[in-house]
Scaffold this active site. Structure first.
Site, short mmCIF file in Angstrom:
data_model
loop_
_atom_site.label_atom_id
_atom_site.label_comp_id
_atom_site.label_asym_id
_atom_site.label_seq_id
_atom_site.Cartn_x
_atom_site.Cartn_y
_atom_site.Cartn_z
CD GLU A 11 -3.10 -1.19 2.34
OE1 GLU A 11 -4.09 -1.23 2.01
OE2 GLU A 11 -2.41 -1.17 3.46
N GLY A 75 -12.88 -3.32 1.34
CA GLY A 75 -14.03 -4.11 0.86
C GLY A 75 -15.11 -3.08 0.59
CD GLU A 171 -5.36 -1.51 8.55
OE1 GLU A 171 -6.12 -0.99 7.73
OE2 GLU A 171 -5.14 -2.91 8.42
CG ASP A 194 -12.44 -7.24 -0.93
OD1 ASP A 194 -11.22 -6.69 -0.70
OD2 ASP A 194 -13.22 -7.21 -0.21
N1 ADE Z 1 -9.56 -4.68 3.11
C1 ADE Z 1 -9.70 -5.08 2.02
N2 ADE Z 1 -10.75 -5.82 1.73
C2 ADE Z 1 -11.12 -5.94 2.88
C3 ADE Z 1 -12.33 -6.73 3.71
N3 ADE Z 1 -12.97 -7.51 2.76
N4 ADE Z 1 -12.37 -6.88 4.81
C4 ADE Z 1 -11.67 -6.15 5.59
N5 ADE Z 1 -10.63 -5.31 5.19
C5 ADE Z 1 -10.49 -5.23 3.65
#
Ligand code: ADE
Length: 288
Positions: A11, A75, A171, A194
């Site tokens: 990142e 996400g 975070e 995602d």
């Molecule tokens: N960071 C990226 N995707 C995530 C997810 N599905 N859940 C928690 N942190 C994430």
């Protein structure tokens, strides 16, 4: 000095590569990279969830940062956010904070008595502007954090519905809480890797790098803008403050004009741009 926190190496690789005059300091298991980027000192570190709080607090105490930007991936919970698009936090919350067993609302952070913590509106605006410039679609709203990689449709739906969250990660809200108690402005910028459903692990693996680079590009654009703005402002103030009026026989009058110029400029700036200082009031702890 502005602190930038990313959870994983990937990142922050792109940012770290552009830092100049870097010094690396290891504190509490976290590597801090101090250097210069667009005239702003940046401290960069890799973190986990508790680590992100350790990292933010160290940035405040040891590096004296005046604002924190948390960048990375998330996400997506909102149907309006596609892969690679960006969620900007107007507020953060902790979806795994739960003392409802003793009568509290879910998500309540005991001690500060809040579910949602406000991100800094000025930095949010800067992030939105930078995204517009780069042609990146963003959604501004709640970003929910928890010690959990969310890859379950029911959990995803619950976080989305209960907290009205746009995105989920691990975070941002911990960093937000540290910033809140230290009265430091912050913003969280997360590119979608995602959709937090059952497909999330595969999507995450495939899009992590690309999504992370997007969030970093946006962060860098923000810093560039902030630097240009502060440079222009600094130039004007230097011009007014540096003028050598002392030799003039009318130095009292000159002082008066200088006072008018400076205050006029500051009033103009406060009115049109709102200053960092005025912004601090909005982010200081409010009683709830
Ligand atoms: N960071 C990226 N995707 C995530 C997810 N599905 N859940 C928690 N942190 C994430």
């Amino acid at each position: 000095m502005i602190g930038i926190i990313g959870a994983m190496k990937v990142e922050l690789e792109a940012l770290k590569a552009r830092l100049q005059d870097v010094t690396v300091t290891r504190i509490s298991g976290v590597d801090f990279y101090s250097g210069k980027l667009h005239g702003t000192d940046v401290a960069v570190s890799g973190v986990g969830k508790v680590f992100s709080a350790v990292c933010a607090q160290t940035m405040v105490l040891k590096f004296g940062v005046k604002a924190i930007i948390n960048t990375g991936v998330a996400g997506g919970l909102s149907p309006n956010l596609k892969l690679g698009e960006v969620a900007i936090a107007s507020q953060v919350c902790q979806h795994d904070m739960d003392t409802s067993g003793v009568g509290d609302p879910k998500g309540l952070i005991s001690g500060i008595n809040k579910v949602f913590i406000d991100a800094d509106p000025l930095w949010v605006a800067k992030a939105e502007k930078a995204a517009q410039k780069l042609g990146i679609h963003t959604e501004t709203g709640v970003i929910a954090s928890g010690d959990q990689f969310v890859c379950d449709t029911d959990r995803k739906a619950w976080i989305r519905d209960f907290f009205r969250a746009e995105a989920v990660e691990m975070e941002g809200a911990a960093i937000g809480q540290v910033c809140f108690v230290n009265e430091i402005p912050f913003v969280v910028i997360r590119s979608i890797s995602d959709d937090a459903s059952g497909h999330a692990p595969v999507s995450y693996e495939s899009f992590l790098k690309e999504a992370a680079q997007r969030a970093v590009a946006l962060t860098e654009e923000m810093l560039k803008e902030a630097w240009e703005h502060s440079k222009a402002e600094g130039f004007f103030l230097e011009l007014v403050e540096g003028a050598n009026f002392a030799k003039s026989p009318f130095c009292i009058l000159d002082e008066f004009f200088r006072f008018l110029l400076l205050n006029g400029f500051q009033a103009f700036r406060n009115f049109f741009f709102k200053t960092e200082e005025s912004n601090w009031d909005k982010t200081s702890p409010k009683s709830t």
